[in-house]
Design a protein around this motif. Sequence first.
Motif, short mmCIF file in Angstrom:
data_model
loop_
_atom_site.label_atom_id
_atom_site.label_comp_id
_atom_site.label_asym_id
_atom_site.label_seq_id
_atom_site.Cartn_x
_atom_site.Cartn_y
_atom_site.Cartn_z
N THR A 135 0.84 -1.16 -0.10
CA THR A 135 -0.01 0.02 -0.19
C THR A 135 0.62 1.33 -0.04
O THR A 135 0.48 2.13 -0.51
CB THR A 135 -1.10 -0.11 1.17
OG1 THR A 135 -1.80 -1.18 1.17
CG2 THR A 135 -1.76 1.18 1.16
N ALA A 136 2.02 1.27 0.88
CA ALA A 136 2.90 2.46 0.81
C ALA A 136 3.45 2.72 -0.48
O ALA A 136 3.58 3.97 -0.99
CB ALA A 136 3.69 2.20 1.73
N THR A 140 -0.33 4.69 -1.77
CA THR A 140 0.11 5.88 -1.06
C THR A 140 1.13 6.92 -1.97
O THR A 140 1.04 7.86 -1.94
CB THR A 140 0.23 5.93 0.28
OG1 THR A 140 -0.54 5.04 0.93
CG2 THR A 140 0.44 7.08 1.01
N THR A 232 7.33 12.60 -3.02
CA THR A 232 6.31 11.99 -2.09
C THR A 232 7.18 11.33 -0.67
O THR A 232 8.10 10.52 -1.01
CB THR A 232 5.64 10.98 -2.60
OG1 THR A 232 4.83 11.55 -3.83
CG2 THR A 232 4.55 10.30 -1.43
N VAL A 234 5.97 9.02 2.66
CA VAL A 234 5.10 8.09 3.28
C VAL A 234 5.64 7.85 4.53
O VAL A 234 6.62 7.20 4.57
CB VAL A 234 4.93 7.11 2.30
CG1 VAL A 234 3.79 6.20 3.31
CG2 VAL A 234 4.39 7.38 1.04
N ARG A 266 2.34 11.83 3.51
CA ARG A 266 1.26 11.15 3.57
C ARG A 266 1.59 10.23 4.58
O ARG A 266 2.40 9.48 4.58
CB ARG A 266 0.92 10.49 2.36
CG ARG A 266 0.18 11.30 1.13
CD ARG A 266 -0.92 12.06 1.30
NE ARG A 266 -1.57 12.62 0.20
CZ ARG A 266 -1.23 13.83 -0.07
NH1 ARG A 266 -0.43 14.63 0.78
NH2 ARG A 266 -1.78 14.30 -1.21
N LEU A 268 0.61 6.54 6.32
CA LEU A 268 0.11 5.41 5.68
C LEU A 268 -1.00 4.86 6.51
O LEU A 268 -1.26 4.88 7.81
CB LEU A 268 1.26 4.24 5.62
CG LEU A 268 0.72 2.98 5.21
CD1 LEU A 268 0.26 3.02 3.65
CD2 LEU A 268 1.69 1.85 5.50
N THR A 269 -2.19 4.61 5.84
CA THR A 269 -3.17 3.86 6.34
C THR A 269 -3.59 2.65 5.55
O THR A 269 -3.68 2.55 4.30
CB THR A 269 -4.48 4.75 6.28
OG1 THR A 269 -4.37 5.97 7.14
CG2 THR A 269 -5.64 3.99 6.70
N SER A 270 -3.20 1.42 6.14
CA SER A 270 -3.16 -0.06 5.76
C SER A 270 -3.92 -0.77 6.52
O SER A 270 -3.91 -0.99 7.62
CB SER A 270 -1.76 -0.35 5.47
OG SER A 270 -1.86 -1.63 4.81
#
Length: 324
Positions: A135-136, A140, A232, A234, A266, A268-270
């Motif tokens: 996800t990262a 993201t 970016t 993360v 950002r 991380l929301t995972s």
Amino acid sequence: MKAMVQDVYGPPEVLRPEETDRPVPGRGRVLVRVHAAGVDQGVWHLMAGMPYAVRAVTGLRAPRARIRGMDLAGRVEAVGPGVTRFRPGDEVYGSGEGTFAEYACAKEGALAHKPRNLTFEQAAAVPVSGCSALTALRVTGRVRPGQSVLVLGASGGVGSFAVQLAKAFGAHVTGVCSAGKADFVRSLGADEVLDYAAQDPVDGSRRHDLVLDIAGNRPLSRLRGALTPRGTLVIVGGEGGGRWLGGNERSLGALLLSPFVSHRLRPLTSLVKAADLEALTERLEAGSVSPAVHRGYRLEEVPDAIRDLRAGHVRGKAVILLEP
């Protein structure tokens, strides 16, 4: 069934073996006979009740759930109403509830069939860390072929998957770790490896399109110095910080600052989801990604595994073995 339980927050010593009732799968849930369970930093935070903010969810004075552990790999023992993807006997891996036990329940949507080429021990190292790394990078971080990716914390559970996945996505990967773990990170496929004690990886001398800061504590201003003008950052968890928010102050700061700067910042929301597990399964079975297991621990050695993890002794993932 045998499980490692806790009745108070505290150090690893609060965990103890106890015979408890086997859980019953409710609607949409699967009962798994656990053969192996992974250990990650989240286990420590929930066990210790630190930072204090986590207690708003887990219980203010004492943990509501007595059994720790999220990663699991094992065989389906029974399924609850509404479950259609699994049946008893299936070999599965994913995220469950209280997996430091002989049996644990999991949501159907947080499980997938175990990769055919992995042992239960290897599979248990994948779900939380592998899905976080995926996800990262993919969601993201929006990684693209040819980009430069810096992985801070490359030798840990998430980091070991992030290095491999970033390479699989076609990026040039620089891994950051201690000198003693450099060969390990290099074996994961990192193009370059930096020893954080010998060289500051975010001193601004080199810029990267994507920086993954895994369980770090560097200030946002320092991390931004390692980014290209539209790079970016993360933030994957965080350590240190105050007792109330821990390292999460940086995540909040990233959200507040990002609209006013050229960088994408950002947190991380995972979550562990079946679709992500299946995407990982494809790469695991193809051999482009492989779980890095530090060593296996017996169920009663869960406190030792957590201590080793917190002390920085673990390369890749520590795994608890429950196979009969």
